[in-house]
Design a protein around this motif. Structure first.
Motif, PDB file in Angstrom:
ATOM      1  N   CYS A   2       0.845  -1.077  -0.149  1.00 34.97           N
ATOM      2  CA  CYS A   2      -0.064   0.103  -0.082  1.00 34.97           C
ATOM      3  C   CYS A   2       1.033   1.158  -0.022  1.00 34.97           C
ATOM      4  N   ILE A   3       0.553   2.137  -0.828  1.00 32.34           N
ATOM      5  CA  ILE A   3       1.209   3.504  -0.839  1.00 32.34           C
ATOM      6  C   ILE A   3       0.271   4.641  -1.029  1.00 32.34           C
ATOM      7  N   LEU A   4       0.371   5.509   0.133  1.00 35.07           N
ATOM      8  CA  LEU A   4      -0.671   6.519   0.403  1.00 35.07           C
ATOM      9  C   LEU A   4      -0.576   7.659  -0.794  1.00 35.07           C
ATOM     10  N   THR A   5       0.442   7.876  -1.563  1.00 30.21           N
ATOM     11  CA  THR A   5       0.628   8.820  -2.393  1.00 30.21           C
ATOM     12  C   THR A   5      -0.437   8.794  -3.624  1.00 30.21           C
ATOM     13  N   GLY A   6      -0.935   9.820  -3.621  1.00 34.94           N
ATOM     14  CA  GLY A   6      -2.128   9.783  -4.944  1.00 34.94           C
ATOM     15  C   GLY A   6      -3.155  10.644  -4.379  1.00 34.94           C
ATOM     16  N   HIS A   7      -4.177  10.089  -5.421  1.00 36.29           N
ATOM     17  CA  HIS A   7      -5.684  10.703  -5.144  1.00 36.29           C
ATOM     18  C   HIS A   7      -6.421   9.615  -4.706  1.00 36.29           C
ATOM     19  N   TRP A   8      -7.441  10.040  -3.718  1.00 38.75           N
ATOM     20  CA  TRP A   8      -8.176   9.174  -2.974  1.00 38.75           C
ATOM     21  C   TRP A   8      -9.733   9.768  -2.893  1.00 38.75           C
ATOM     22  N   LYS A   9     -10.651   9.039  -3.211  1.00 38.84           N
ATOM     23  CA  LYS A   9     -12.098   9.523  -2.908  1.00 38.84           C
ATOM     24  C   LYS A   9     -12.827   8.386  -2.109  1.00 38.84           C
ATOM     25  N   ASN A  10     -13.796   9.019  -1.138  1.00 41.11           N
ATOM     26  CA  ASN A  10     -14.374   8.114  -0.416  1.00 41.11           C
ATOM     27  C   ASN A  10     -16.003   7.836  -0.757  1.00 41.11           C
ATOM     28  N   ASP A  11     -16.695   6.946  -0.062  1.00 43.52           N
ATOM     29  CA  ASP A  11     -18.066   6.622  -0.550  1.00 43.52           C
ATOM     30  C   ASP A  11     -19.189   7.909  -0.588  1.00 43.52           C
ATOM     31  N   LEU A  12     -18.662   8.880   0.061  1.00 41.81           N
ATOM     32  CA  LEU A  12     -19.554  10.121   0.027  1.00 41.81           C
ATOM     33  C   LEU A  12     -19.122  11.176  -0.731  1.00 41.81           C
ATOM     34  N   GLY A  13     -17.902  10.919  -1.522  1.00 41.26           N
ATOM     35  CA  GLY A  13     -17.526  11.769  -2.578  1.00 41.26           C
ATOM     36  C   GLY A  13     -16.616  12.935  -2.105  1.00 41.26           C
ATOM     37  N   SER A  14     -16.002  12.894  -0.945  1.00 44.55           N
ATOM     38  CA  SER A  14     -15.011  13.702  -0.416  1.00 44.55           C
ATOM     39  C   SER A  14     -13.743  12.980  -1.164  1.00 44.55           C
ATOM     40  N   ASN A  15     -12.799  13.884  -1.416  1.00 44.49           N
ATOM     41  CA  ASN A  15     -11.561  13.448  -1.978  1.00 44.49           C
ATOM     42  C   ASN A  15     -10.377  14.193  -1.182  1.00 44.49           C
ATOM     43  N   MET A  16      -9.197  13.435  -1.605  1.00 47.30           N
ATOM     44  CA  MET A  16      -7.894  14.256  -0.720  1.00 47.30           C
ATOM     45  C   MET A  16      -7.007  13.520  -1.982  1.00 47.30           C
ATOM     46  N   SER A  17      -5.783  14.508  -1.932  1.00 43.99           N
ATOM     47  CA  SER A  17      -4.491  14.239  -2.512  1.00 43.99           C
ATOM     48  C   SER A  17      -3.358  14.176  -1.497  1.00 43.99           C
ATOM     49  N   ILE A  18      -2.562  13.106  -1.680  1.00 40.01           N
ATOM     50  CA  ILE A  18      -1.405  13.073  -0.859  1.00 40.01           C
ATOM     51  C   ILE A  18       0.014  13.160  -1.498  1.00 40.01           C
ATOM     52  N   SER A  19       0.729  14.183  -1.375  1.00 48.06           N
ATOM     53  CA  SER A  19       2.013  14.143  -2.071  1.00 48.06           C
ATOM     54  C   SER A  19       2.899  12.978  -1.604  1.00 48.06           C
ATOM     55  N   GLU A  20       3.841  13.014  -1.999  1.00 49.61           N
ATOM     56  CA  GLU A  20       5.179  12.043  -1.706  1.00 49.61           C
ATOM     57  C   GLU A  20       5.355  11.758  -0.198  1.00 49.61           C
ATOM     58  N   VAL A  21       5.403  10.639   0.271  1.00 49.92           N
ATOM     59  CA  VAL A  21       5.597  10.235   1.515  1.00 49.92           C
ATOM     60  C   VAL A  21       6.930  10.242   1.761  1.00 49.92           C
ATOM     61  N   ASN A  22       7.639  10.984   2.746  1.00 46.08           N
ATOM     62  CA  ASN A  22       8.991  10.988   2.618  1.00 46.08           C
ATOM     63  C   ASN A  22       9.708   9.928   3.472  1.00 46.08           C
ATOM     64  N   GLU A  23      11.072   9.999   3.735  1.00 40.53           N
ATOM     65  CA  GLU A  23      11.669   8.797   4.178  1.00 40.53           C
ATOM     66  C   GLU A  23      11.326   8.601   5.662  1.00 40.53           C
ATOM     67  N   GLY A  25       8.267   8.807   6.736  1.00 37.50           N
ATOM     68  CA  GLY A  25       6.693   8.524   6.751  1.00 37.50           C
ATOM     69  C   GLY A  25       5.993   9.654   6.846  1.00 37.50           C
ATOM     70  N   ASP A  26       6.366  10.866   6.712  1.00 36.51           N
ATOM     71  CA  ASP A  26       5.619  12.212   6.772  1.00 36.51           C
ATOM     72  C   ASP A  26       5.092  12.577   5.397  1.00 36.51           C
ATOM     73  N   PHE A  27       3.861  13.168   5.682  1.00 29.16           N
ATOM     74  CA  PHE A  27       3.304  13.619   4.351  1.00 29.16           C
ATOM     75  C   PHE A  27       2.355  14.602   4.263  1.00 29.16           C
ATOM     76  N   THR A  28       2.315  15.432   3.240  1.00 28.05           N
ATOM     77  CA  THR A  28       1.308  16.520   3.245  1.00 28.05           C
ATOM     78  C   THR A  28       0.280  16.418   2.135  1.00 28.05           C
ATOM     79  N   GLY A  29      -0.758  17.139   1.885  1.00 26.80           N
ATOM     80  CA  GLY A  29      -1.837  16.983   0.831  1.00 26.80           C
ATOM     81  C   GLY A  29      -2.722  17.983   1.031  1.00 26.80           C
ATOM     82  N   THR A  30      -3.792  17.804   0.485  1.00 25.43           N
ATOM     83  CA  THR A  30      -5.248  18.483   0.543  1.00 25.43           C
ATOM     84  C   THR A  30      -6.365  17.742   0.811  1.00 25.43           C
ATOM     85  N   TYR A  31      -7.335  18.098   1.295  1.00 29.85           N
ATOM     86  CA  TYR A  31      -8.822  17.426   1.623  1.00 29.85           C
ATOM     87  C   TYR A  31      -9.970  18.332   1.328  1.00 29.85           C
ATOM     88  N   ASN A  32     -10.790  17.703   0.478  1.00 25.31           N
ATOM     89  CA  ASN A  32     -12.032  18.290   0.008  1.00 25.31           C
ATOM     90  C   ASN A  32     -13.088  17.676   0.280  1.00 25.31           C
TER      91      ASN A  32
END
Length: 112
Positions: A2-23, A25-32
């Motif tokens: 499993c890799i978290l990097t990428g775009h995700w969408k849940n069953d209710l239509g919310s979505n998030m994008s996760i940037s690269e996970v660093n060495e 394990g930390d990451f940043t992104g956006t949630y809509n």
């Protein structure tokens, strides 16, 4: 694996994008979110998180915090990334939302 990097969408239509996970394990992104009864316009909000590294676990646990840009609340998510039977990555999460309370006596009703 499993890799978290990428775009995700849940069953209710919310979505998030996760940037690269660093060495670390930390990451940043956006949630809509598409789920809100807030009167303000909903806009994407920043997230900050951490996960166990995939080289340590094939289906790592993770957590992240969303600082909502359109309201005075914060949500924390925790979960695990699973690989389904068909090789599809699936995030299973739980969340806790904290709104601002005007006084300490109202703190109990500020958490969902």
């Amino acid at each position: 694996q499993c890799i978290l990097t990428g775009h995700w969408k849940n069953d209710l239509g919310s979505n998030m994008s996760i940037s690269e996970v660093n060495e670390n394990g930390d990451f940043t992104g956006t949630y809509n979110t598409s789920v809100s009864a807030h009167p303000e316009k909903i806009i994407p909000s920043p997230l900050l998180g951490s996960q166990h590294l995939p080289d340590q676990l094939d289906q790592p646990t993770f957590g992240f915090t969303v600082h909502w840009n359109f309201t005075n609340s914060t949500t924390v998510f925790t979960g695990q990334c699973f690989v389904g039977d068909e090789g599809r990555e699936i995030l299973k999460t739980m969340w806790l939302l904290r709104s601002n309370a005007d006084k300490i006596g109202e703190a109990w009703k500020a958490t969902l």
